[in-house]
Write a protein that holds these residues in place. Structure first.
Motif, PDB file in Angstrom:
ATOM      1  N   SER A 148      -9.232  -3.700  13.355  1.00  0.00           N
ATOM      2  CA  SER A 148     -10.656  -3.569  13.658  1.00  0.00           C
ATOM      3  C   SER A 148     -11.297  -4.929  13.920  1.00  0.00           C
ATOM      4  O   SER A 148     -12.427  -4.997  14.399  1.00  0.00           O
ATOM      5  CB  SER A 148     -11.392  -2.837  12.530  1.00  0.00           C
TER       6      SER A 148
ATOM      7  N   SER B 201       0.829  -1.211   0.000  1.00  0.00           N
ATOM      8  CA  SER B 201       0.000   0.000   0.000  1.00  0.00           C
ATOM      9  C   SER B 201       0.862   1.259   0.000  1.00  0.00           C
ATOM     10  O   SER B 201       0.524   2.244  -0.655  1.00  0.00           O
ATOM     11  CB  SER B 201      -0.969   0.008   1.179  1.00  0.00           C
TER      12      SER B 201
ATOM     13  N   GLU C 217       1.919   4.431  -3.171  1.00  0.00           N
ATOM     14  CA  GLU C 217       1.940   5.882  -2.968  1.00  0.00           C
ATOM     15  C   GLU C 217       3.320   6.491  -3.210  1.00  0.00           C
ATOM     16  O   GLU C 217       3.509   7.687  -3.027  1.00  0.00           O
ATOM     17  CB  GLU C 217       1.467   6.228  -1.548  1.00  0.00           C
TER      18      GLU C 217
ATOM     19  N   GLU D 113      -5.665   0.196  10.648  1.00  0.00           N
ATOM     20  CA  GLU D 113      -6.980   0.344  11.295  1.00  0.00           C
ATOM     21  C   GLU D 113      -7.909  -0.778  10.857  1.00  0.00           C
ATOM     22  O   GLU D 113      -8.625  -1.365  11.673  1.00  0.00           O
ATOM     23  CB  GLU D 113      -7.601   1.705  10.967  1.00  0.00           C
ATOM     24  N   GLU D 114      -7.897  -1.074   9.571  1.00  0.00           N
ATOM     25  CA  GLU D 114      -8.771  -2.128   9.040  1.00  0.00           C
ATOM     26  C   GLU D 114      -8.395  -3.495   9.605  1.00  0.00           C
ATOM     27  O   GLU D 114      -9.255  -4.275   9.998  1.00  0.00           O
ATOM     28  CB  GLU D 114      -8.693  -2.135   7.513  1.00  0.00           C
TER      29      GLU D 114
ATOM     30  N   HIS E 269      -0.845   7.734   5.002  1.00  0.00           N
ATOM     31  CA  HIS E 269      -2.308   7.614   5.045  1.00  0.00           C
ATOM     32  C   HIS E 269      -2.770   6.183   4.752  1.00  0.00           C
ATOM     33  O   HIS E 269      -3.511   5.604   5.550  1.00  0.00           O
ATOM     34  CB  HIS E 269      -2.969   8.616   4.097  1.00  0.00           C
ATOM     35  N   PRO E 270      -2.359   5.559   3.641  1.00  0.00           N
ATOM     36  CA  PRO E 270      -2.808   4.178   3.400  1.00  0.00           C
ATOM     37  C   PRO E 270      -2.281   3.197   4.439  1.00  0.00           C
ATOM     38  O   PRO E 270      -2.955   2.213   4.764  1.00  0.00           O
ATOM     39  CB  PRO E 270      -2.300   3.863   2.005  1.00  0.00           C
ATOM     40  N   ARG E 271      -1.087   3.469   4.984  1.00  0.00           N
ATOM     41  CA  ARG E 271      -0.548   2.581   6.018  1.00  0.00           C
ATOM     42  C   ARG E 271      -1.457   2.605   7.240  1.00  0.00           C
ATOM     43  O   ARG E 271      -1.859   1.558   7.753  1.00  0.00           O
ATOM     44  CB  ARG E 271       0.867   3.018   6.416  1.00  0.00           C
ATOM     45  N   LYS E 272      -1.808   3.804   7.697  1.00  0.00           N
ATOM     46  CA  LYS E 272      -2.670   3.930   8.869  1.00  0.00           C
ATOM     47  C   LYS E 272      -4.049   3.341   8.604  1.00  0.00           C
ATOM     48  O   LYS E 272      -4.621   2.660   9.464  1.00  0.00           O
ATOM     49  CB  LYS E 272      -2.774   5.392   9.294  1.00  0.00           C
ATOM     50  N   GLN E 273      -4.581   3.596   7.427  1.00  0.00           N
ATOM     51  CA  GLN E 273      -5.901   3.084   7.062  1.00  0.00           C
ATOM     52  C   GLN E 273      -5.900   1.553   7.062  1.00  0.00           C
ATOM     53  O   GLN E 273      -6.826   0.924   7.579  1.00  0.00           O
ATOM     54  CB  GLN E 273      -6.279   3.624   5.682  1.00  0.00           C
ATOM     55  N   LEU E 274      -4.872   0.957   6.499  1.00  0.00           N
ATOM     56  CA  LEU E 274      -4.765  -0.495   6.440  1.00  0.00           C
ATOM     57  C   LEU E 274      -4.637  -1.103   7.834  1.00  0.00           C
ATOM     58  O   LEU E 274      -5.297  -2.092   8.154  1.00  0.00           O
ATOM     59  CB  LEU E 274      -3.575  -0.899   5.566  1.00  0.00           C
TER      60      LEU E 274
END
Length: 158
Positions: free
Chosen positions: A117, A25, A29, A113-114, A106-111
């Motif tokens: 979760s 990811s 970027e 989190e996913e 951003h994609p690192r944090k989003q991934l």
């Protein structure tokens, strides 16, 4: 004892899968996970020598030099002469490096989190505590090994 190895194998499996996904990811970027470690270090601590980076990140000096060469080619970092030692260079992140690093974060944090979760708050707290205990134990073992190695070197020197 079998359960210990099963759990450790699962942890390694998780680490490698997360690492691979995060790297993919971030690379999409513009900066790989490995390259982002250098950029993150420089963005937080500021300009420094490559030997400082090698020591802080626990990398071989040659590895750091090669990474900096690539980052410099891509204009993500720059080298300047060290005013205190003309043989050394000071490495710093460029504005382009900051932009690329921010875009990849951003994609690192989003991934992450996913992925995490899958756990509720209580499970996440428990995992945090468990991982902390394992980190502490590995630090204790490392310290013992380092002390034993140092004692052996002193014995050899005598």
């Amino acid at each position: 004892m079998k359960k210990t190895f099963e759990v450790s194998d699962r942890l390694f499996e998780l680490y490698h899968r997360v690492h691979r996904l995060v790297n993919e990811s971030m690379t999409e970027e513009g900066v790989s996970l490995a390259r982002s470690k250098f950029l993150f270090f420089l963005s937080k601590l500021g300009p420094c020598r490559s030997t400082d980076i090698a020591c802080a990140l626990n990398f071989a000096p040659r590895t750091v030099t090669e990474a900096i060469d690539g980052l410099e080619r891509d204009r993500l970092v720059m080298r300047k002469p060290d005013p205190e030692d003309r043989r050394a260079k000071i490495v710093s992140i460029t504005e382009t490096g900051r932009v690329v690093l921010e875009a990849a974060e951003h994609p690192r944090k989003q991934l992450l989190e996913e992925i995490f979760s899958a756990l509720d708050d209580e499970e996440l707290d428990a995992l945090f505590d468990i991982v902390g205990k394992l980190v502490d134990r590995t630090d204790e073992i490392r310290k013992r090994k380092d002390e034993a190695e140092e004692a052996a070197q002193i014995a050899i020197a005598r």
